[in-house]
Design an enzyme around this catalytic site. Structure first.
Site, short mmCIF file in Angstrom:
data_model
loop_
_atom_site.label_atom_id
_atom_site.label_comp_id
_atom_site.label_asym_id
_atom_site.label_seq_id
_atom_site.Cartn_x
_atom_site.Cartn_y
_atom_site.Cartn_z
N PRO A 117 0.84 -1.22 0.00
CA PRO A 117 0.00 0.00 0.00
C PRO A 117 0.86 1.26 0.00
O PRO A 117 1.84 1.35 0.75
CB PRO A 117 -0.81 -0.12 1.30
N GLY A 121 3.30 3.91 5.37
CA GLY A 121 4.21 3.49 6.44
C GLY A 121 4.66 2.06 6.28
O GLY A 121 5.31 1.50 7.17
N GLY A 123 6.57 1.08 3.70
CA GLY A 123 7.80 1.04 2.91
C GLY A 123 7.58 0.85 1.42
O GLY A 123 8.42 0.24 0.73
N SER A 124 6.46 1.40 0.90
CA SER A 124 6.19 1.19 -0.53
C SER A 124 7.29 1.79 -1.41
O SER A 124 7.72 1.17 -2.40
CB SER A 124 4.84 1.79 -0.93
N ALA A 127 10.47 -0.35 -1.16
CA ALA A 127 10.31 -1.63 -1.87
C ALA A 127 10.46 -1.41 -3.38
O ALA A 127 11.11 -2.20 -4.08
CB ALA A 127 8.95 -2.24 -1.55
N ASP A 168 14.23 1.86 6.53
CA ASP A 168 13.27 1.33 5.54
C ASP A 168 13.98 0.54 4.43
O ASP A 168 13.67 -0.62 4.18
CB ASP A 168 12.47 2.47 4.89
#
Ligand code: PMV
Length: 336
Positions: A117, A121, A123-124, A127, A168
Protein backbone atom coordinates in the site's frame (compact mmCIF):
# COMPACT_ATOMS: atom_id res chain seq x y z
CA UNK A 1 15.99 -11.73 -21.33
CA UNK A 2 14.05 -9.45 -18.94
CA UNK A 3 15.13 -9.81 -15.32
CA UNK A 4 12.56 -9.73 -12.52
CA UNK A 5 13.51 -8.81 -8.97
CA UNK A 6 11.12 -8.28 -6.07
CA UNK A 7 11.33 -6.70 -2.62
CA UNK A 8 8.91 -6.77 0.33
CA UNK A 9 7.26 -4.02 2.35
CA UNK A 10 8.21 -3.41 5.98
CA UNK A 11 6.80 -2.83 9.43
CA UNK A 12 8.77 -1.02 12.13
CA UNK A 13 8.06 -3.02 15.29
CA UNK A 14 9.82 -0.78 17.82
CA UNK A 15 11.87 2.40 17.85
CA UNK A 16 10.72 4.58 14.90
CA UNK A 17 11.44 8.29 15.26
CA UNK A 18 13.91 7.61 18.08
CA UNK A 19 16.02 5.75 15.47
CA UNK A 20 16.64 9.13 13.79
CA UNK A 21 18.60 10.06 16.94
CA UNK A 22 20.60 6.82 16.84
CA UNK A 23 18.45 4.71 19.16
CA UNK A 24 18.06 1.03 18.41
CA UNK A 25 15.02 0.04 16.32
CA UNK A 26 13.54 -3.32 15.33
CA UNK A 27 11.73 -3.97 12.05
CA UNK A 28 10.38 -6.83 9.97
CA UNK A 29 9.72 -7.35 6.27
CA UNK A 30 6.08 -7.85 5.27
CA UNK A 31 4.82 -10.27 2.61
CA UNK A 32 3.50 -7.64 0.16
CA UNK A 33 5.94 -7.07 -2.68
CA UNK A 34 7.11 -4.65 -5.33
CA UNK A 35 8.36 -6.29 -8.54
CA UNK A 36 10.67 -4.68 -11.09
CA UNK A 37 11.44 -6.04 -14.55
CA UNK A 38 14.49 -4.69 -16.39
CA UNK A 39 16.03 -5.16 -19.84
CA UNK A 40 19.23 -3.48 -21.12
CA UNK A 41 18.21 -0.76 -23.61
CA UNK A 42 19.74 2.08 -25.64
CA UNK A 43 17.91 4.79 -23.65
CA UNK A 44 16.25 4.76 -20.22
CA UNK A 45 12.55 3.94 -20.06
CA UNK A 46 10.85 4.07 -16.65
CA UNK A 47 7.39 2.55 -16.50
CA UNK A 48 5.58 2.72 -13.14
CA UNK A 49 1.83 2.29 -13.77
CA UNK A 50 0.97 2.63 -10.04
CA UNK A 51 2.20 6.24 -10.29
CA UNK A 52 0.88 6.74 -13.89
CA UNK A 53 4.47 7.14 -15.09
CA UNK A 54 5.88 6.06 -18.43
CA UNK A 55 8.79 8.15 -19.57
CA UNK A 56 11.77 7.78 -21.88
CA UNK A 57 14.98 9.78 -21.39
CA UNK A 58 18.65 9.58 -22.28
CA UNK A 59 21.13 7.84 -20.00
CA UNK A 60 23.08 11.13 -19.86
CA UNK A 61 20.02 12.95 -18.53
CA UNK A 62 19.55 10.30 -15.81
CA UNK A 63 23.23 10.40 -14.77
CA UNK A 64 23.34 14.18 -14.67
CA UNK A 65 20.21 14.20 -12.48
CA UNK A 66 21.99 11.73 -10.17
CA UNK A 67 24.97 14.07 -9.82
CA UNK A 68 22.64 17.05 -9.17
CA UNK A 69 20.98 15.06 -6.35
CA UNK A 70 24.37 13.99 -5.01
CA UNK A 71 25.60 17.55 -4.86
CA UNK A 72 22.42 18.61 -2.98
CA UNK A 73 23.12 15.77 -0.54
CA UNK A 74 26.70 16.92 -0.05
CA UNK A 75 25.40 20.44 0.68
CA UNK A 76 22.78 18.88 3.00
CA UNK A 77 20.14 20.86 1.10
CA UNK A 78 17.27 18.78 2.44
CA UNK A 79 14.56 21.23 1.34
CA UNK A 80 15.64 21.12 -2.34
CA UNK A 81 15.89 17.32 -2.20
CA UNK A 82 12.37 17.05 -0.78
CA UNK A 83 11.08 19.45 -3.44
CA UNK A 84 12.46 17.12 -6.11
CA UNK A 85 10.84 14.16 -4.34
CA UNK A 86 7.35 15.65 -4.86
CA UNK A 87 7.47 14.48 -8.49
CA UNK A 88 7.10 10.67 -8.18
CA UNK A 89 9.23 10.13 -11.31
CA UNK A 90 12.35 11.72 -9.81
CA UNK A 91 13.09 9.26 -6.95
CA UNK A 92 12.73 6.42 -9.49
CA UNK A 93 15.01 8.31 -11.89
CA UNK A 94 17.71 8.92 -9.28
CA UNK A 95 17.73 5.25 -8.17
CA UNK A 96 17.90 4.19 -11.84
CA UNK A 97 20.88 6.53 -12.28
CA UNK A 98 22.61 5.19 -9.16
CA UNK A 99 22.11 1.58 -10.30
CA UNK A 100 23.31 2.29 -13.87
CA UNK A 101 26.38 4.15 -12.55
CA UNK A 102 27.12 1.15 -10.33
CA UNK A 103 27.05 -1.42 -13.14
CA UNK A 104 28.28 0.80 -16.01
CA UNK A 105 25.11 -0.12 -17.92
CA UNK A 106 24.28 2.03 -20.95
CA UNK A 107 20.56 2.22 -20.51
CA UNK A 108 17.61 0.19 -19.31
CA UNK A 109 13.93 -0.37 -19.87
CA UNK A 110 12.40 -0.93 -16.44
CA UNK A 111 8.88 -1.49 -15.15
CA UNK A 112 7.90 -1.45 -11.45
CA UNK A 113 4.59 -2.60 -10.00
CA UNK A 114 3.71 -3.12 -6.36
CA UNK A 115 1.10 -4.46 -3.98
CA UNK A 116 2.62 -2.63 -0.99
CA UNK A 117 0.00 0.00 0.00
CA UNK A 118 1.29 3.44 -1.03
CA UNK A 119 2.13 6.25 1.45
CA UNK A 120 1.06 4.08 4.38
CA UNK A 121 4.21 3.49 6.44
CA UNK A 122 4.74 0.05 4.93
CA UNK A 123 7.80 1.04 2.91
CA UNK A 124 6.19 1.19 -0.53
CA UNK A 125 8.83 3.62 -1.82
CA UNK A 126 11.76 1.60 -0.46
CA UNK A 127 10.31 -1.63 -1.87
CA UNK A 128 9.99 -0.03 -5.33
CA UNK A 129 13.54 1.41 -5.16
CA UNK A 130 15.14 -1.82 -3.92
CA UNK A 131 13.40 -3.96 -6.56
CA UNK A 132 14.28 -1.38 -9.24
CA UNK A 133 17.97 -1.27 -8.28
CA UNK A 134 18.05 -5.08 -8.01
CA UNK A 135 16.48 -5.60 -11.45
CA UNK A 136 18.83 -3.11 -13.13
CA UNK A 137 21.92 -4.78 -11.61
CA UNK A 138 20.62 -8.22 -12.58
CA UNK A 139 19.85 -7.11 -16.16
CA UNK A 140 23.50 -6.03 -16.41
CA UNK A 141 24.86 -9.34 -15.12
CA UNK A 142 25.35 -8.37 -11.46
CA UNK A 143 24.06 -10.12 -8.34
CA UNK A 144 21.52 -7.96 -6.45
CA UNK A 145 23.05 -8.43 -2.99
CA UNK A 146 21.11 -6.84 -0.13
CA UNK A 147 23.73 -4.33 0.99
CA UNK A 148 24.38 -2.98 -2.52
CA UNK A 149 20.71 -2.55 -3.40
CA UNK A 150 19.90 -1.05 0.03
CA UNK A 151 22.62 1.56 -0.53
CA UNK A 152 21.45 2.30 -4.10
CA UNK A 153 17.81 2.60 -2.97
CA UNK A 154 18.69 5.00 -0.14
CA UNK A 155 19.05 7.95 -2.52
CA UNK A 156 15.40 7.43 -3.58
CA UNK A 157 14.30 7.57 0.07
CA UNK A 158 16.39 10.75 0.48
CA UNK A 159 14.32 12.46 -2.23
CA UNK A 160 11.07 11.23 -0.66
CA UNK A 161 11.88 11.91 3.01
CA UNK A 162 14.82 14.32 3.24
CA UNK A 163 17.19 12.66 5.71
CA UNK A 164 15.90 9.16 6.47
CA UNK A 165 17.62 6.97 9.07
CA UNK A 166 18.02 4.11 6.56
CA UNK A 167 15.81 1.62 8.40
CA UNK A 168 13.27 1.33 5.54
CA UNK A 169 15.59 0.54 2.64
CA UNK A 170 17.66 -1.87 4.76
CA UNK A 171 14.65 -3.78 6.13
CA UNK A 172 13.24 -4.17 2.65
CA UNK A 173 16.55 -5.28 1.15
CA UNK A 174 17.64 -7.70 3.90
CA UNK A 175 14.15 -8.99 4.73
CA UNK A 176 13.30 -11.16 7.75
CA UNK A 177 13.68 -9.41 11.10
CA UNK A 178 16.28 -6.72 11.53
CA UNK A 179 17.83 -4.65 14.25
CA UNK A 180 18.98 -1.26 13.07
CA UNK A 181 20.98 1.59 14.46
CA UNK A 182 21.83 4.55 12.25
CA UNK A 183 25.50 4.67 13.25
CA UNK A 184 26.15 0.94 12.94
CA UNK A 185 23.66 -0.05 10.20
CA UNK A 186 21.50 -3.14 9.79
CA UNK A 187 21.93 -6.44 11.57
CA UNK A 188 19.66 -9.25 10.36
CA UNK A 189 18.28 -11.25 13.31
CA UNK A 190 18.29 -15.03 13.29
CA UNK A 191 14.76 -15.30 14.60
CA UNK A 192 11.48 -16.47 13.09
CA UNK A 193 8.84 -15.92 15.78
CA UNK A 194 5.29 -17.05 15.00
CA UNK A 195 3.48 -13.78 15.50
CA UNK A 196 -0.16 -13.06 14.77
CA UNK A 197 -0.22 -9.43 13.76
CA UNK A 198 -2.91 -7.18 12.29
CA UNK A 199 -1.85 -3.98 10.56
CA UNK A 200 -4.52 -1.26 10.63
CA UNK A 201 -4.44 1.51 8.08
CA UNK A 202 -6.01 4.89 8.89
CA UNK A 203 -5.95 6.02 5.25
CA UNK A 204 -4.65 9.37 6.57
CA UNK A 205 -1.31 10.30 5.07
CA UNK A 206 1.24 12.62 6.63
CA UNK A 207 4.64 13.26 5.02
CA UNK A 208 7.36 11.40 6.92
CA UNK A 209 9.63 14.45 6.84
CA UNK A 210 6.94 16.62 8.53
CA UNK A 211 6.51 14.05 11.28
CA UNK A 212 10.28 13.73 11.78
CA UNK A 213 10.47 17.53 11.98
CA UNK A 214 8.12 17.35 15.00
CA UNK A 215 10.55 15.10 16.84
CA UNK A 216 13.55 17.26 15.86
CA UNK A 217 11.73 20.43 17.00
CA UNK A 218 10.80 18.93 20.38
CA UNK A 219 14.38 17.78 20.88
CA UNK A 220 15.59 21.33 20.21
CA UNK A 221 12.94 22.93 22.45
CA UNK A 222 12.88 20.46 25.32
CA UNK A 223 16.11 18.43 25.18
CA UNK A 224 15.87 17.01 28.70
CA UNK A 225 12.34 15.68 28.16
CA UNK A 226 13.17 14.16 24.77
CA UNK A 227 16.47 12.71 26.06
CA UNK A 228 14.44 10.87 28.65
CA UNK A 229 12.15 9.50 25.90
CA UNK A 230 15.23 8.45 23.91
CA UNK A 231 16.53 6.47 26.90
CA UNK A 232 13.19 4.73 27.25
CA UNK A 233 13.04 3.97 23.51
CA UNK A 234 16.51 2.40 23.58
CA UNK A 235 15.52 0.24 26.52
CA UNK A 236 12.23 -0.85 24.89
CA UNK A 237 13.99 -1.94 21.67
CA UNK A 238 16.67 -3.82 23.64
CA UNK A 239 13.97 -5.75 25.51
CA UNK A 240 12.18 -6.27 22.19
CA UNK A 241 15.19 -8.23 20.92
CA UNK A 242 14.92 -10.64 23.87
CA UNK A 243 11.16 -10.99 23.35
CA UNK A 244 11.68 -11.78 19.65
CA UNK A 245 14.39 -14.33 20.40
CA UNK A 246 12.07 -16.17 22.76
CA UNK A 247 8.98 -15.69 20.49
CA UNK A 248 7.24 -14.10 23.47
CA UNK A 249 4.16 -12.43 21.94
CA UNK A 250 2.90 -11.29 25.37
CA UNK A 251 6.17 -9.45 26.08
CA UNK A 252 6.20 -7.93 22.59
CA UNK A 253 2.63 -6.73 23.03
CA UNK A 254 3.52 -5.05 26.34
CA UNK A 255 6.54 -3.41 24.70
CA UNK A 256 4.38 -2.15 21.81
CA UNK A 257 2.10 -0.49 24.40
CA UNK A 258 5.07 1.08 26.19
CA UNK A 259 6.48 2.31 22.89
CA UNK A 260 3.14 3.88 21.95
CA UNK A 261 3.14 5.89 25.20
CA UNK A 262 6.41 7.60 24.29
CA UNK A 263 5.46 8.09 20.62
CA UNK A 264 2.26 9.77 21.79
CA UNK A 265 4.27 11.92 24.17
CA UNK A 266 6.59 12.86 21.32
CA UNK A 267 3.55 14.16 19.44
CA UNK A 268 3.54 11.85 16.42
CA UNK A 269 0.32 9.92 17.03
CA UNK A 270 -3.08 10.90 15.59
CA UNK A 271 -6.64 10.61 16.97
CA UNK A 272 -7.53 8.01 14.33
CA UNK A 273 -4.46 5.94 15.23
CA UNK A 274 -5.46 6.15 18.89
CA UNK A 275 -8.98 5.04 17.96
CA UNK A 276 -7.67 1.96 16.10
CA UNK A 277 -5.20 1.15 18.91
CA UNK A 278 -7.99 1.34 21.51
CA UNK A 279 -10.30 -0.79 19.34
CA UNK A 280 -7.58 -3.42 18.91
CA UNK A 281 -6.79 -3.54 22.62
CA UNK A 282 -10.46 -3.70 23.62
CA UNK A 283 -10.83 -6.65 21.23
CA UNK A 284 -8.06 -8.44 23.13
CA UNK A 285 -4.81 -7.50 21.36
CA UNK A 286 -1.73 -8.15 23.49
CA UNK A 287 -0.44 -4.72 22.50
CA UNK A 288 -0.70 -2.12 19.74
CA UNK A 289 1.17 0.91 18.50
CA UNK A 290 1.61 3.15 15.49
CA UNK A 291 4.28 2.05 13.03
CA UNK A 292 6.41 4.28 10.84
CA UNK A 293 6.09 8.03 10.75
CA UNK A 294 2.64 8.29 12.40
CA UNK A 295 0.41 11.36 12.05
CA UNK A 296 -1.92 8.87 10.32
CA UNK A 297 -0.53 5.96 8.35
CA UNK A 298 -0.64 2.60 10.10
CA UNK A 299 -0.74 0.90 13.48
CA UNK A 300 -0.23 -2.76 14.26
CA UNK A 301 -1.58 -5.06 16.92
CA UNK A 302 -0.03 -8.26 18.28
CA UNK A 303 -2.58 -10.99 18.93
CA UNK A 304 -2.62 -14.22 20.89
CA UNK A 305 -3.40 -16.69 18.08
CA UNK A 306 -5.55 -16.76 14.97
CA UNK A 307 -8.97 -16.34 16.61
CA UNK A 308 -7.79 -13.23 18.45
CA UNK A 309 -6.29 -11.95 15.21
CA UNK A 310 -9.67 -12.28 13.44
CA UNK A 311 -11.45 -10.48 16.31
CA UNK A 312 -8.91 -7.64 16.28
CA UNK A 313 -9.15 -7.28 12.49
CA UNK A 314 -12.94 -7.00 12.81
CA UNK A 315 -12.63 -4.39 15.57
CA UNK A 316 -10.22 -2.31 13.45
CA UNK A 317 -12.70 -2.46 10.57
CA UNK A 318 -15.63 -1.46 12.79
CA UNK A 319 -13.57 1.51 14.04
CA UNK A 320 -13.20 2.69 10.43
CA UNK A 321 -9.69 1.39 9.69
CA UNK A 322 -8.56 -1.02 7.01
CA UNK A 323 -7.16 -4.24 8.49
CA UNK A 324 -4.29 -5.88 6.63
CA UNK A 325 -3.39 -9.46 7.46
CA UNK A 326 0.06 -10.41 6.30
CA UNK A 327 3.06 -12.48 7.31
CA UNK A 328 6.08 -10.89 8.98
CA UNK A 329 9.65 -11.95 8.28
CA UNK A 330 9.26 -12.05 4.47
CA UNK A 331 12.30 -12.72 2.30
CA UNK A 332 14.23 -9.60 1.29
CA UNK A 333 15.29 -8.68 -2.24
CA UNK A 334 15.18 -11.71 -4.53
CA UNK A 335 15.25 -12.72 -8.18
CA UNK A 336 11.90 -14.02 -9.42
O1 PMV B 1 7.89 6.90 6.65
P1 PMV B 1 7.91 5.53 7.17
O2 PMV B 1 6.62 5.20 7.75
O3 PMV B 1 8.38 4.54 6.21
O4 PMV B 1 8.92 5.40 8.42
C1 PMV B 1 9.71 6.40 8.85
C2 PMV B 1 10.47 5.98 10.07
C3 PMV B 1 11.02 7.17 10.86
O5 PMV B 1 11.73 6.62 11.96
C4 PMV B 1 9.88 8.02 11.40
C5 PMV B 1 11.94 8.05 10.02
C6 PMV B 1 13.28 7.44 9.69
O6 PMV B 1 13.97 8.03 8.85
O7 PMV B 1 13.68 6.43 10.29
Amino acid sequence: MAMRVSAPGKLILLGEHFVVHDCLAVAAAVEKRAVATALPHETVVIDAPDYSIRQEMTTGDVLSFLSEAQSLREKEDVESLKRLGRDPLLPLKVVTGAALANCSGKGVNVRVTSDVPKASGMGSGSAAFVSLAGAILTAHGREPDAKTVADLAYVGDVLCHGKPSGIDNNTVAFGGYLKFRKSSGPEPLKVSPKLHVVIGSTGVSAPTSDMVQINRDWLALEPARVDHLLEQAENISQRGLDALKSSDAHALGALANENQVILRELGVSHPFLEKLIIAARKAGALGAKLSGAGGGGIMYAICDGEDAQARVAEAIKTAGGKPILTQLGAQGVRKE
